[in-house]
Design an enzyme around this catalytic site. Structure first.
Site, PDB file in Angstrom:
ATOM      1  CB  ILE A 159      55.783   3.666 -51.011  1.00 17.30           C
ATOM      2  CG1 ILE A 159      56.029   2.411 -51.848  1.00 17.30           C
ATOM      3  CG2 ILE A 159      54.304   3.862 -50.749  1.00 17.30           C
ATOM      4  CD1 ILE A 159      55.623   1.123 -51.136  1.00 17.30           C
ATOM      5  CG  ASN A 206      56.998  -0.655 -56.362  1.00 12.48           C
ATOM      6  OD1 ASN A 206      56.632   0.508 -56.491  1.00 12.48           O
ATOM      7  ND2 ASN A 206      56.211  -1.563 -55.778  1.00 12.48           N
ATOM      8  CB  THR A 248      53.023 -14.169 -51.681  1.00 15.11           C
ATOM      9  OG1 THR A 248      52.686 -15.279 -52.519  1.00 15.11           O
ATOM     10  CG2 THR A 248      54.530 -13.975 -51.722  1.00 15.11           C
ATOM     11  CB  SER A 302      58.774 -15.315 -59.758  1.00 13.48           C
ATOM     12  OG  SER A 302      58.078 -14.601 -58.743  1.00 13.48           O
ATOM     13  CE1 TYR A 355      54.599 -10.177 -55.454  1.00 18.76           C
ATOM     14  CE2 TYR A 355      54.245 -12.493 -55.938  1.00 18.76           C
ATOM     15  CZ  TYR A 355      53.922 -11.358 -55.231  1.00 18.76           C
ATOM     16  OH  TYR A 355      52.918 -11.403 -54.298  1.00 18.76           O
ATOM     17  CG  HIS A 356      56.785 -15.658 -55.596  1.00 20.43           C
ATOM     18  ND1 HIS A 356      56.543 -15.971 -56.923  1.00 20.43           N
ATOM     19  CD2 HIS A 356      55.579 -15.705 -54.975  1.00 20.43           C
ATOM     20  CE1 HIS A 356      55.250 -16.196 -57.086  1.00 20.43           C
ATOM     21  NE2 HIS A 356      54.639 -16.037 -55.926  1.00 20.43           N
ATOM     22  CE  LYS A 361      54.194  -9.438 -52.017  1.00 22.52           C
ATOM     23  NZ  LYS A 361      53.407  -8.447 -51.277  1.00 22.52           N
ATOM     24  CG  ASN A 391      39.558 -13.926 -60.331  1.00 25.00           C
ATOM     25  OD1 ASN A 391      38.613 -14.492 -59.791  1.00 25.00           O
ATOM     26  ND2 ASN A 391      40.224 -12.946 -59.742  1.00 25.00           N
TER      27      ASN A 391
END
Length: 383
Positions: free
Chosen positions: A75, A118, A144, A179, A181-182, A185, A240
């Protein structure tokens, strides 16, 4: 409805694509398959054996007679993304196509840049194509709960009404990501909010909690449809991971004091939340935010629950505290609202002994695929 699931080869995306297809939607998956590449980079495999995407889709068609179109590409490549959207012409886009691991984003500079490029550039490309060619399409974007951090006040759903110096306004809820990553978002949320306000697009941000479980009605139909289940220190998520650790006799890896509290939900509720969001789209110009979780647990509480459930099925489960690789509050106030999806009709699957029993038995079935060296965290925030 014609629904494009970006990231449809991943954990949440695969379950969602099959769920929507099974309910009569015309579904297409768009995915670069890079998540499989990251497994190879990290030298780890999902607990469950995952068939190639083409084989999975062939099996789905053989079992149900339903076809899911497939677009393989990145994308961040605007031309590819534009061609795929013009070919499929979606009425709703469910966007899971992002690097979703906080530890992965904190490995080093390259992984931080990869994550942000990304996630942010891919979403920006999508917004511009929607603006130019699909202004009525509804974007359902996976956010998130980690965008909010752990504030010492209640967490509202996306917005907060504040009074300051005698004046009042409703503003986006303050973000305290933990982070790279966060952070990506948060940037996405701001960009989508801007696009809705400026261009009249419609979007729903699903600020999702930690997802657990592996089986949905659809992924349980056949071994070839099975979903991935990660247990490693980079992509594995709390419940998990604990169940898989219990299955192989490894102490449950509680980081620090274990008082970190987060929102959690069953993967069966993830797919239902997406369905509810696309069934009742946002209005033109509206940027909705739904907090997508069903229950709040501390990490220590989860470990105790898995220990108890493991004992019930004959496993000797030890809980052990490890140095926390993250920089975060290990004991804190956490009270988040989650009424919007409940008001739309979500009937949650709450965490139960039967679910834990099922997940533990599932982990025991595939435990020979576990690489013990991947259990403990290898990425630290403290470098």
């Amino acid at each position: 409805m014609k629904v494009l699931v970006i990231g449809g080869d991943g954990y949440c995306g695969w379950a969602t694509a099959l769920y929507l297809s099974n309910r009569g939607h015309e579904v297409a998956i768009l995915d670069s398959l890079v998540r499989r590449h990251w497994d190879m980079e990290l030298c780890v495999e999902t607990l469950t054996p995952i068939a190639p995407i083409q084989q999975r889709l062939q099996r789905w068609h053989g079992l149900t007679g339903k076809s899911i179109e497939l677009f393989i590409g990145d994308i961040t490549n605007y031309e590819f993304l534009s061609k795929a959207l013009h070919k499929f012409e979606p009425e709703a886009i469910v966007h899971f196509g992002e690097q979703r691991s906080a530890p992965f984003s904190m490995i080093d500079r390259e992984h931080a840049v990869l994550t942000q490029v990304n996630n942010v550039v891919g979403t920006l490309n999508l917004l511009y194509i929607m603006k130019e060619s699909f202004p009525d399409c509804h974007l359902v974007k996976l956010g998130t709960m980690g965008e909010y951090g752990t504030p010492n006040i209640d967490i509202e759903e996306g917005y907060i009404t504040i009074e300051h110096n005698g004046r009042k306004d409703t503003l986006p809820y303050p973000k305290q990501p933990g982070s790279m990553y966060h952070l990506s978002k948060v940037h996405d949320s701001h960009n989508i909010h801007f696009a809705c306000k400026m261009w009249g697009l419609r979007a729903t941000d699903l600020n999702q909690g930690v997802v657990y479980g592996v089986l949905t009605e659809e992924t349980g139909m056949d071994e070839l449809l099975i979903n991935r289940l990660d247990y490693d220190g980079v992509f594995g998520t709390a419940l998990n991971r604990f169940c898989i650790q219990a299955a192989i006799g490894h102490p449950l890896t509680v980081y620090g004091k274990g008082g970190q509290t987060r929102g959690f939900l069953d993967i069966r509720d993830t797919v239902r939340c997406v369905e509810l969001a696309i069934a009742t789209p946002a209005n033109p110009g509206e940027f909705r935010v739904f907090n997508q979780f069903t229950e709040l647990f501390s990490i220590g509480d989860l470990a105790t629950m898995v220990q108890k459930a493991g004992s019930a099925v004959g496993l000797n489960v030890e809980v052990k505290s490890y140095d926390n690789p993250r920089i975060e509050k290990e004991e804190h106030y956490f009270n988040a609202k989650n009424t919007n999806l409940l008001n739309l009709g979500l009937q949650p699957h709450y965490l139960s002994d039967s679910l834990l029993d099922s997940l533990l038995n599932f982990a025991v079935k595939y435990k020979d695929r576990v690489d013990d060296s991947q259990i403990l965290p290898k990425v630290t925030w403290k470098r």
